[in-house]
Design an enzyme around this catalytic site. Structure first.
Site, mmCIF file in Angstrom:
data_model
loop_
_atom_site.group_PDB
_atom_site.id
_atom_site.type_symbol
_atom_site.label_atom_id
_atom_site.label_comp_id
_atom_site.label_asym_id
_atom_site.label_seq_id
_atom_site.Cartn_x
_atom_site.Cartn_y
_atom_site.Cartn_z
ATOM 1 N N GLN A 1 8.719 -1.283 2.021
ATOM 2 C CA GLN A 1 7.331 -1.055 1.647
ATOM 3 C C GLN A 1 6.422 -1.649 2.719
ATOM 4 O O GLN A 1 6.848 -2.486 3.522
ATOM 5 C CB GLN A 1 7.011 -1.634 0.275
ATOM 6 N N ALA B 1 8.569 2.916 -0.341
ATOM 7 C CA ALA B 1 9.545 3.995 -0.206
ATOM 8 C C ALA B 1 10.928 3.492 -0.616
ATOM 9 O O ALA B 1 11.070 2.402 -1.178
ATOM 10 C CB ALA B 1 9.549 4.528 1.221
ATOM 11 N N SER B 2 11.951 4.284 -0.316
ATOM 12 C CA SER B 2 13.293 3.963 -0.801
ATOM 13 C C SER B 2 13.908 2.757 -0.112
ATOM 14 O O SER B 2 14.729 2.061 -0.701
ATOM 15 C CB SER B 2 14.207 5.178 -0.614
ATOM 16 N N ILE C 1 0.831 -1.207 0.000
ATOM 17 C CA ILE C 1 0.000 0.000 0.000
ATOM 18 C C ILE C 1 0.867 1.258 0.000
ATOM 19 O O ILE C 1 0.354 2.361 -0.219
ATOM 20 C CB ILE C 1 -0.936 0.022 1.230
ATOM 21 N N LYS D 1 5.921 -4.096 7.613
ATOM 22 C CA LYS D 1 6.935 -3.348 6.859
ATOM 23 C C LYS D 1 8.052 -4.302 6.468
ATOM 24 O O LYS D 1 8.586 -5.031 7.315
ATOM 25 C CB LYS D 1 7.481 -2.207 7.722
ATOM 26 N N ASP E 1 10.902 13.242 11.962
ATOM 27 C CA ASP E 1 10.418 13.254 10.576
ATOM 28 C C ASP E 1 8.893 13.431 10.588
ATOM 29 O O ASP E 1 8.155 12.672 9.969
ATOM 30 C CB ASP E 1 10.811 11.946 9.889
#
Length: 512
Positions: A139, A135-136, A132, A155, A290
């Site tokens: 996922q 990212a780098s 869903i 994750k 972040d």
């Protein structure tokens, strides 16, 4: 083999920076000297046709870094926290760097999960969705544990990401050494140390056990915070390359229309997100570094939910007290006290003039406080403050730079929810409460009690420690006396020598 590979990576990087138009921006941001500019352009321009194109809808630098791959994306994100290195303009551009890459296949994620848990994935999970978010580095999938209807988030690291990052980090170190060799003046930016900082952050993100622990610590610290929640970590179903978390339901904080449609109070949310960040930084010394809209949601009950704990900030108690006194001094416009705090903390060298420094701080504060309340920015204040302190010889403190960068991001989130928010008015009660609790009589009593408790743990060992100390002292004294004895005579020997000499002289004179 590493040398040729690093040279090729350097050429490809230079060519991509040239092709995307980012080379000039990067060189300007680092204030590169002439010889380094020439070397960079010569390295990139002849091979420009080899460079990657990237997404033309992005600004030049994010476009180049996105094209170059995950390590470069992550490097750009981390450098956005270091305006002291890349400058304010480039740091601002990097904050909007996209962290979206094509997902890897679901079957690959299943294989990773099975390998980490030591069981076939379908013996643990009854469902595992397509990714869903990708990212780098990893996922995320929505899943359900067997025997449970409650969704969880899983994750999973990208396949081969550790090796890919290691390869690129080697190339970054090579580039840093080349920069230091070509331009001694560039050493003031400590390029090798910057890469070391990047490596430390990335290595933590490549081990999801570290992120799981960070999530658990953050959840424990904030458990009593009203209107805020952190997903619980499922350590039993987590490993180095995958982790399982409580599913976070809600509307992304960047979805203003969705927040309004759900009936949430945006003004209250804007104030709360700012106060929560300050509370975590000052009270706990451990904060989410972040906190952009993509990592925050509004739960159906109105709670703000934090996600993604790969980048966290930590500040020791002493630095928190200094930071709070600085903020409090500015809130009260007591610039002399703000100056004194900097000197007391050793941030500014003692040979500087405290009155001149206080005057410089006034030049920072007064224009900002002269603004309309809705335009006052704490992040801008801290940015100006760092500029002034640098002129007075204050060395860069990475933890404060990270705090300042996060403050700017959190302000942006708060203003997106409530454009008329008065940042200082919202922050003042949090700072004042911390001051009362941490820099007054209560704090002194608490500090003394902690000192007594620390000493009491050594109680049974104190007699032996005292005896060892005395023995060491006596041994050192005897050694010093012996050392003196080799070079000079003991006073008693001098007395004996004088007495014998006098007697002998008297006997000789009686013969005459």
């Amino acid at each position: 083999m590493r040398g040729p590979h690093n040279i090729w990576r350097l050429i490809r990087t230079g060519a991509t920076l040239e092709r995307t138009g980012a080379m000039g921006t990067v060189l300007e941001a680092f204030d590169a000297p002439a010889n380094l500019r020439i070397a960079a352009r010569v390295l990139g321009w002849p091979f420009k046709w080899l460079g990657l194109r990237g997404d033309p809808s992005l600004p030049p630098v994010p476009r180049a870094l996105t094209a170059l791959g995950p390590a470069y994306i992550k490097f750009g994100q981390i450098m956005s926290t270091r305006p002291d290195v890349v400058g304010d303009d480039l740091a601002m551009q990097l904050r909007f760097l996209r962290d979206q890459l094509p997902p890897f296949p679901l079957e690959t994620a299943r294989m990773t999960i099975s390998s980490e848990l030591g069981l076939p994935w379908d013996e643990v999970f009854s469902e595992l969705s397509e990714p869903i978010a990708a990212a780098s580095i990893a996922q995320v999938h929505e899943a359900r544990l067997k025997g449970s209807e409650t969704p969880v988030a899983v994750k999973v690291l990208r396949p081969g990401i550790e090796k890919a990052f290691r390869t690129d980090i080697d190339a970054f170190y090579f580039a840093a050494s080349m920069i230091e060799w070509l331009s001694p003046a560039a050493r003031r930016l400590h390029p090798t140390e910057v890469i070391g900082h990047f490596e430390g952050v990335v290595l933590g993100e490549l081990d999801l056990r570290v992120e799981a622990a960070a999530c658990a610590e953050f959840a424990a610290n904030t458990a009593q915070d009203a209107g805020f929640s952190v997903p619980q970590t499922d350590f039993g179903h987590s490993g180095k390359r995958m982790m399982t978390l409580q599913w976070a339901e809600g509307v992304p904080l960047g979805d203003i229309a969705g927040i309004d449609a759900a009936g949430h109070d945006r003004k209250a949310l804007g104030g709360r997100v700012l106060q929560l960040f300050l509370s975590h930084a000052l009270r706990d010394g451990y904060f989410h570094a972040d906190m952009h809209q993509g990592n925050l949601k509004v739960a159906p009950n109105g709670d703000i939910v934090a996600m993604d704990f790969g980048i966290m900030g930590r500040i020791d108690e002493y630095t928190r007290r200094v930071y709070a006194e600085i903020l409090f001094g500015f809130i009260r416009k007591d610039y002399r006290r703000v100056a004194e705090v900097h000197f007391e903390a050793g941030y500014v060298p003692a040979d500087q003039d405290v009155d001149a420094f206080a005057q410089a701080l006034r030049s920072v504060g007064e224009p900002i406080f002269g603004m309309d309340a809705t335009r006052i920015s704490m992040g801008k204040l801290l940015n100006y403050l760092f500029e002034v302190t640098e002129r007075f010889g204050m060395e860069t403190r990475t933890e404060l730079i990270l705090l300042q960068r996060t403050m700017v991001v959190v302000e942006g989130v708060a203003r997106s929810l409530d454009p008329h928010i008065n940042i200082w008015q919202v922050a003042q009660p949090v700072v004042e409460d911390y001051i009362k609790d941490s820099i007054g009589p209560k704090a002194l009593v608490r500090d003394l009690s902690q000192t007594v408790r620390a000493l009491s743990r050594f109680g049974p060992r104190l007699p032996q420690m005292a005896e060892d100390l005395l023995r060491t002292h006596n041994h050192n004294r005897q050694r010093q006396e012996a050392e003196r004895g080799r070079n000079t005579l003991h006073p008693a020997l001098w007395f004996a020598f004088g007495a014998v000499t006098t007697t002998a002289m008297g006997w000789l004179l009686s013969l005459v």
